[in-house]
Design a protein around this motif. Structure first.
Motif, PDB file in Angstrom:
ATOM      1  N   ASP A  35     -40.520  90.258 -34.780  1.00  0.00           N
ATOM      2  CA  ASP A  35     -41.360  91.172 -33.999  1.00  0.00           C
ATOM      3  C   ASP A  35     -41.038  92.631 -34.322  1.00  0.00           C
ATOM      4  O   ASP A  35     -39.871  92.991 -34.529  1.00  0.00           O
ATOM      5  N   HIS A  62     -47.435  88.443 -27.079  1.00  0.00           N
ATOM      6  CA  HIS A  62     -46.986  87.167 -26.546  1.00  0.00           C
ATOM      7  C   HIS A  62     -47.411  86.936 -25.093  1.00  0.00           C
ATOM      8  O   HIS A  62     -47.430  85.806 -24.627  1.00  0.00           O
ATOM      9  N   TRP A  92     -35.939  89.753 -27.233  1.00  0.00           N
ATOM     10  CA  TRP A  92     -36.728  90.227 -28.374  1.00  0.00           C
ATOM     11  C   TRP A  92     -36.780  89.124 -29.410  1.00  0.00           C
ATOM     12  O   TRP A  92     -35.745  88.599 -29.835  1.00  0.00           O
ATOM     13  N   ASN A 121     -48.574  93.600 -25.791  1.00  0.00           N
ATOM     14  CA  ASN A 121     -47.622  92.515 -26.008  1.00  0.00           C
ATOM     15  C   ASN A 121     -48.398  91.317 -26.539  1.00  0.00           C
ATOM     16  O   ASN A 121     -49.212  90.738 -25.831  1.00  0.00           O
ATOM     17  N   ILE A 161     -45.151  94.585 -29.854  1.00  0.00           N
ATOM     18  CA  ILE A 161     -44.929  95.065 -28.484  1.00  0.00           C
ATOM     19  C   ILE A 161     -44.855  96.587 -28.526  1.00  0.00           C
ATOM     20  O   ILE A 161     -44.202  97.155 -29.413  1.00  0.00           O
ATOM     21  N   GLU A 177     -39.999  88.127 -18.937  1.00  0.00           N
ATOM     22  CA  GLU A 177     -41.324  88.177 -19.554  1.00  0.00           C
ATOM     23  C   GLU A 177     -41.287  87.800 -21.030  1.00  0.00           C
ATOM     24  O   GLU A 177     -42.119  87.033 -21.514  1.00  0.00           O
ATOM     25  N   ASN A 178     -40.304  88.315 -21.761  1.00  0.00           N
ATOM     26  CA  ASN A 178     -40.257  88.147 -23.215  1.00  0.00           C
ATOM     27  C   ASN A 178     -39.273  87.093 -23.692  1.00  0.00           C
ATOM     28  O   ASN A 178     -39.321  86.697 -24.850  1.00  0.00           O
ATOM     29  N   THR A 182     -45.347  98.350 -20.600  1.00  0.00           N
ATOM     30  CA  THR A 182     -45.664  97.542 -21.774  1.00  0.00           C
ATOM     31  C   THR A 182     -47.170  97.580 -21.962  1.00  0.00           C
ATOM     32  O   THR A 182     -47.921  96.883 -21.279  1.00  0.00           O
TER      33      THR A 182
END
Length: 466
Positions: free
Chosen positions: A198, A418, A194, A416, A381, A190-191, A413
């Motif tokens: 951020d 992003h 890191w 987020n 996040i 998903e990300n 989460t």
């Protein structure tokens, strides 16, 4: 300055000003590097001339010898600029702008040296002042050094859409992970790790495993050669290390706590050389934000840290006197600014309010963040670790079929920047204080929308249509 002449290169200043007066290409290059900062020029005459050139250019008026002289007459600064003959003489002997970039860099570097001297003198005065706090001096020093480093590259040129799109194409083609790696498959997908600059908040009620999760993230990053700086405001370094040992070597945390080691445990401790050399740096001795920030900068410079973790946000104090809410607001914003300054991800742990435990199912949400306004605003996040088994909830709520919560946790989460919010089910081994990925389950991952990977959208890198 004890009779010393500040660093300067007046001859190069003359070349730069003269070139600007006869060559538009040279003028544009000088504007790109210097911008509107006429202080770069040591000679006050050159500062006045440059100020007039920049003013004319800002109005889209032509910039040449005659227009500059005319502008200086209008402002009454012609004599301060050396007179019209001086300006004419500056253009003599200048044939082209072929070496203008080199010339302007020379005077730029002299300017930086003058700024270093100026800043050093001011810092010396502050250091001699008995009323000055040592950490405010260190903080000021760090900021000035950072500013000087930014001066060294001058002002970056603007980039066209085409330039940036070419960077994007290279990003799409790249097979490397751009961020600090995450140990949980779904969160990693998903990300994509890191991301730099951020601020990631991990928030939960006590006993949900905030610290265990943070250690898991830190250890995974360190094992992949991403140096980690871990600030512990609640637990001692050795306590954190015991948890890491329990997780990594699969030694029961109870046996570590009671020192009832088996022969196999001892063999694991003595024989695991790779684990001993992880780029993982503990810090449990400071609690004041100004000191934490100074230490973070220092360790980042020395150890090239790629991520900072702070356990936990509400325990950070400040030199300034704030109410609780104002202090958390201040620290939250400072954490985000630190992430941007060092250009690395910063993970901060945070407590949730007791409102969670008044809710059926005990599932956390953004409004449960203590002093949530500032934290929710600053964070890129926000993740809630949630273990319903702790509350005696035996099956996952809101599901059509009964799925056991035994030895499981959910990473929620809730924010987020992003991509969308998500929920990931992971495993929990209490004997090792370990979170881990699960094998395929009926309830492993939920996300508010699907996002295709680059490979799914375009094919493998060799097949990309660029």
């Amino acid at each position: 300055m004890n009779g010393l002449i500040p660093p300067n290169s007046v001859d190069f200043e003359k070349l730069v000003i003269g070139t600007c007066l006869i060559d538009q290409r040279g003028l544009k290059e000088v504007f790109r590097v210097i911008g509107d900062n006429q202080e770069v020029f040591y000679n006050p005459k050159h500062r006045e001339i440059y100020r007039s050139m920049y003013f004319l250019a800002s109005k889209n008026d032509p910039v040449d010898m005659m227009t500059v002289i005319r502008q200086l007459k209008k402002t009454g600064e012609l004599n301060n600029a050396g007179g019209d003959q001086y300006i004419i003489d500056l253009t003599m002997g200048v044939s082209s702008s072929a070496h203008i970039e080199y010339h302007v860099r020379v005077i730029w570097e002299k300017y930086i040296l003058r700024k270093v001297i100026e800043m050093a003198d001011f810092m010396k005065l502050r250091a001699f002042d008995d009323k000055t706090d040592v950490f405010s001096v260190l903080d000021y020093t760090e900021k000035q050094v950072t500013q000087i480093n930014s001066y060294l590259s001058g002002q970056k040129p603007i980039k066209s859409f085409f330039d940036v799109h070419q960077e994007f194409i290279e990003y799409v083609k790249s097979e490397t992970i751009p961020g600090v790696p995450i140990p949980f498959k779904k969160l990693q997908e998903e990300n994509q790790g890191w991301q730099n600059s951020d601020l990631i908040i991990i928030a939960a009620r006590p006993a949900m495993g905030k610290t265990a999760l943070a250690l898991k993230l830190a250890k995974h990053a360190a094992k992949n050669d991403f140096p980690i700086h871990f600030f512990s405001l609640e637990m001692a370094n050795i306590q954190l290390h015991k948890r890491l040992v329990a997780d990594e070597l699969e030694i029961s945390s109870n046996r570590i706590r009671k020192k009832t080691f088996t022969e196999n445990d001892i063999q694991k401790v003595y024989s695991n050389a790779d684990f001993e050399h992880l780029p993982f740096y503990y810090d449990d001795s400071i609690f004041v934000w100004e000191e934490i920030k100074a230490r973070a900068r220092q360790v980042h410079e020395e150890k090239k840290t790629k991520m900072i973790i702070i356990d936990y946000l509400q325990l950070i104090t400040t030199k300034q006197k704030f109410s609780t809410i104002d202090r958390v607001t201040f620290v939250s914003r400072e954490l985000k600014m630190l992430a941007k300054e060092l250009n690395i991800p910063v993970i901060a742990l945070s407590q949730l309010s007791r409102e969670v435990e008044k809710r059926p199912g005990k599932k956390p949400q953004l409004s449960d963040l203590r002093e949530s306004g500032a934290i929710e605003q600053d964070a890129d996040i926000i993740i809630f670790p949630y273990r319903p088994e702790y509350y005696g909830i035996e099956t996952w709520p809101d599901e059509d079929e009964e799925l056991s919560t035994k030895d499981q946790a959910m990473l929620i989460t809730a924010k987020n920047r992003h991509c969308g919010d998500s929920e990931v089910i992971i495993g929990w081994k209490p004997e090792y204080q370990r979170f881990h990925d699960l094998e395929e389950t009926n309830f492993e991952y939920r996300k508010n929308e699907y996002t295709a990977t680059a490979e799914e959208a375009f094919g493998k890198p060799d097949d990309l249509p660029f």
